[in-house]
Design a protein around this motif. Sequence first.
Motif, PDB file in Angstrom:
ATOM      1  N   HIS A   1       0.805  -1.064   0.239  1.00  0.00           N
ATOM      2  CA  HIS A   1       0.207   0.039  -0.015  1.00  0.00           C
ATOM      3  C   HIS A   1       0.708   1.241  -0.212  1.00  0.00           C
ATOM      4  O   HIS A   1       2.103   1.168   0.480  1.00  0.00           O
ATOM      5  CB  HIS A   1      -1.077   0.085   1.154  1.00  0.00           C
ATOM      6  CG  HIS A   1      -0.486   0.025   2.422  1.00  0.00           C
ATOM      7  ND1 HIS A   1       0.141   0.947   3.179  1.00  0.00           N
ATOM      8  CD2 HIS A   1       0.066  -1.033   3.332  1.00  0.00           C
ATOM      9  CE1 HIS A   1       0.536   0.724   4.484  1.00  0.00           C
ATOM     10  NE2 HIS A   1       0.554  -0.494   4.483  1.00  0.00           N
ATOM     11  N   PRO A   2       0.480   2.304  -0.721  1.00  0.00           N
ATOM     12  CA  PRO A   2       1.314   3.389  -0.687  1.00  0.00           C
ATOM     13  C   PRO A   2       1.728   4.090   0.687  1.00  0.00           C
ATOM     14  O   PRO A   2       0.899   4.091   1.600  1.00  0.00           O
ATOM     15  CB  PRO A   2       0.470   4.527  -1.488  1.00  0.00           C
ATOM     16  CG  PRO A   2      -0.674   3.742  -1.956  1.00  0.00           C
ATOM     17  CD  PRO A   2      -0.869   2.527  -1.177  1.00  0.00           C
ATOM     18  N   GLY A   3       2.809   4.335   0.951  1.00  0.00           N
ATOM     19  CA  GLY A   3       3.428   5.150   2.170  1.00  0.00           C
ATOM     20  C   GLY A   3       3.158   6.515   2.028  1.00  0.00           C
ATOM     21  O   GLY A   3       2.585   6.930   1.112  1.00  0.00           O
ATOM     22  N   PRO A   4       3.702   7.246   2.956  1.00  0.00           N
ATOM     23  CA  PRO A   4       3.584   8.837   3.121  1.00  0.00           C
ATOM     24  C   PRO A   4       4.095   9.707   1.930  1.00  0.00           C
ATOM     25  O   PRO A   4       3.475  10.513   1.760  1.00  0.00           O
ATOM     26  CB  PRO A   4       4.046   8.973   4.403  1.00  0.00           C
ATOM     27  CG  PRO A   4       4.658   8.012   4.945  1.00  0.00           C
ATOM     28  CD  PRO A   4       4.438   6.651   4.168  1.00  0.00           C
ATOM     29  N   TYR A   5       5.011   8.988   1.297  1.00  0.00           N
ATOM     30  CA  TYR A   5       5.805   9.633   0.170  1.00  0.00           C
ATOM     31  C   TYR A   5       5.295   9.211  -1.057  1.00  0.00           C
ATOM     32  O   TYR A   5       5.991   9.662  -2.280  1.00  0.00           O
ATOM     33  CB  TYR A   5       6.975  10.155   0.482  1.00  0.00           C
ATOM     34  CG  TYR A   5       7.453  10.537   1.926  1.00  0.00           C
ATOM     35  CD1 TYR A   5       7.118  11.680   2.131  1.00  0.00           C
ATOM     36  CD2 TYR A   5       7.876   9.829   3.054  1.00  0.00           C
ATOM     37  CE1 TYR A   5       7.378  12.519   3.419  1.00  0.00           C
ATOM     38  CE2 TYR A   5       8.286  10.218   4.257  1.00  0.00           C
ATOM     39  CZ  TYR A   5       7.748  11.433   4.340  1.00  0.00           C
ATOM     40  OH  TYR A   5       8.030  12.119   5.703  1.00  0.00           O
TER      41      TYR A   5
ATOM     42  N   GLU B   1      -3.591 -18.045  -5.229  1.00  0.00           N
ATOM     43  CA  GLU B   1      -4.743 -17.395  -4.727  1.00  0.00           C
ATOM     44  C   GLU B   1      -5.409 -16.480  -5.531  1.00  0.00           C
ATOM     45  O   GLU B   1      -4.668 -15.778  -6.349  1.00  0.00           O
ATOM     46  CB  GLU B   1      -4.153 -16.491  -3.417  1.00  0.00           C
ATOM     47  CG  GLU B   1      -5.261 -15.897  -2.709  1.00  0.00           C
ATOM     48  CD  GLU B   1      -4.820 -15.279  -1.394  1.00  0.00           C
ATOM     49  OE1 GLU B   1      -5.593 -14.317  -0.880  1.00  0.00           O
ATOM     50  OE2 GLU B   1      -3.430 -15.395  -0.961  1.00  0.00           O
ATOM     51  N   VAL B   2      -6.590 -16.561  -5.758  1.00  0.00           N
ATOM     52  CA  VAL B   2      -7.369 -15.608  -6.774  1.00  0.00           C
ATOM     53  C   VAL B   2      -8.032 -14.572  -5.900  1.00  0.00           C
ATOM     54  O   VAL B   2      -8.476 -14.316  -4.932  1.00  0.00           O
ATOM     55  CB  VAL B   2      -8.721 -16.537  -7.063  1.00  0.00           C
ATOM     56  CG1 VAL B   2      -9.415 -15.541  -8.117  1.00  0.00           C
ATOM     57  CG2 VAL B   2      -8.190 -18.009  -7.891  1.00  0.00           C
TER      58      VAL B   2
ATOM     59  N   HIS C   1       0.035  -7.406   3.145  1.00  0.00           N
ATOM     60  CA  HIS C   1      -0.138  -8.723   3.228  1.00  0.00           C
ATOM     61  C   HIS C   1       0.441  -9.417   2.102  1.00  0.00           C
ATOM     62  O   HIS C   1       0.992  -8.894   1.263  1.00  0.00           O
ATOM     63  CB  HIS C   1      -1.521  -9.173   3.679  1.00  0.00           C
ATOM     64  CG  HIS C   1      -2.380  -9.067   2.755  1.00  0.00           C
ATOM     65  ND1 HIS C   1      -3.047  -7.941   2.391  1.00  0.00           N
ATOM     66  CD2 HIS C   1      -2.896  -9.941   1.574  1.00  0.00           C
ATOM     67  CE1 HIS C   1      -3.746  -7.913   1.144  1.00  0.00           C
ATOM     68  NE2 HIS C   1      -3.715  -9.249   0.759  1.00  0.00           N
ATOM     69  N   TYR C   2       0.524 -10.702   2.153  1.00  0.00           N
ATOM     70  CA  TYR C   2       1.044 -11.541   0.968  1.00  0.00           C
ATOM     71  C   TYR C   2      -0.074 -12.251   0.244  1.00  0.00           C
ATOM     72  O   TYR C   2      -1.003 -12.907   1.189  1.00  0.00           O
ATOM     73  CB  TYR C   2       2.120 -12.249   1.519  1.00  0.00           C
ATOM     74  CG  TYR C   2       3.693 -11.770   1.743  1.00  0.00           C
ATOM     75  CD1 TYR C   2       4.567 -11.469   1.061  1.00  0.00           C
ATOM     76  CD2 TYR C   2       3.769 -11.395   3.188  1.00  0.00           C
ATOM     77  CE1 TYR C   2       5.617 -10.790   1.266  1.00  0.00           C
ATOM     78  CE2 TYR C   2       4.835 -10.808   3.286  1.00  0.00           C
ATOM     79  CZ  TYR C   2       6.150 -10.340   2.389  1.00  0.00           C
ATOM     80  OH  TYR C   2       7.052  -9.776   2.914  1.00  0.00           O
TER      81      TYR C   2
ATOM     82  N   SER D   1      -7.542  -5.984  -3.100  1.00  0.00           N
ATOM     83  CA  SER D   1      -8.115  -5.633  -1.610  1.00  0.00           C
ATOM     84  C   SER D   1      -6.913  -5.495  -0.833  1.00  0.00           C
ATOM     85  O   SER D   1      -6.027  -6.340  -0.679  1.00  0.00           O
ATOM     86  CB  SER D   1      -8.695  -6.815  -1.064  1.00  0.00           C
ATOM     87  OG  SER D   1      -9.340  -6.451   0.052  1.00  0.00           O
ATOM     88  N   GLY D   2      -6.711  -4.354   0.008  1.00  0.00           N
ATOM     89  CA  GLY D   2      -5.457  -4.166   0.726  1.00  0.00           C
ATOM     90  C   GLY D   2      -4.310  -3.420   0.121  1.00  0.00           C
ATOM     91  O   GLY D   2      -3.464  -2.957   0.951  1.00  0.00           O
ATOM     92  N   GLY D   3      -4.276  -3.228  -1.166  1.00  0.00           N
ATOM     93  CA  GLY D   3      -3.226  -2.550  -1.698  1.00  0.00           C
ATOM     94  C   GLY D   3      -3.157  -2.691  -3.235  1.00  0.00           C
ATOM     95  O   GLY D   3      -3.826  -3.082  -3.940  1.00  0.00           O
TER      96      GLY D   3
END
Length: 124
Positions: free
Chosen positions: A57-61, A80-81, A74-75, A112-114
């Motif tokens: 997911h995007p960091g602050p910068y 996994e679909v 997460h991984y 989902s999540g990033g």
Amino acid sequence: MIRRLTMTAAMTAAVLSGSLLPTTAEAGAPTAASAHAPAAAPCTSKWRAVQRVAVRHPGPYDGRVVTMNSPVHHYLKRGEVVRSCIVAIARTQSGPAYRACGKDGNLWRVVSGGQVPQTCLKRA
């Protein structure tokens, strides 16, 4: 010239009164019941992970598109679909944005999540 002005004034009066304006059915305009856009269809595009891959997911910068240095959310396990209908494009001045799963690329699938490198996903 006086006739033109009189005709223009008469046409303006007719337009303002509504006699020259077409009705909504004649103009082909949508009716009041269909004024809203139809609901978007749910995402049905499925992708399968070709190997274990990090969902970042995007960091602050980072802005809106992640980098290979962005924090891991997460991984995904191999096989996994996931569903993804949105692609984020990483623009760089020199070369590809990442090298992942044995390939270079600049497209990140939003899941989902990033975001996940598209080279690590295969159409399911």
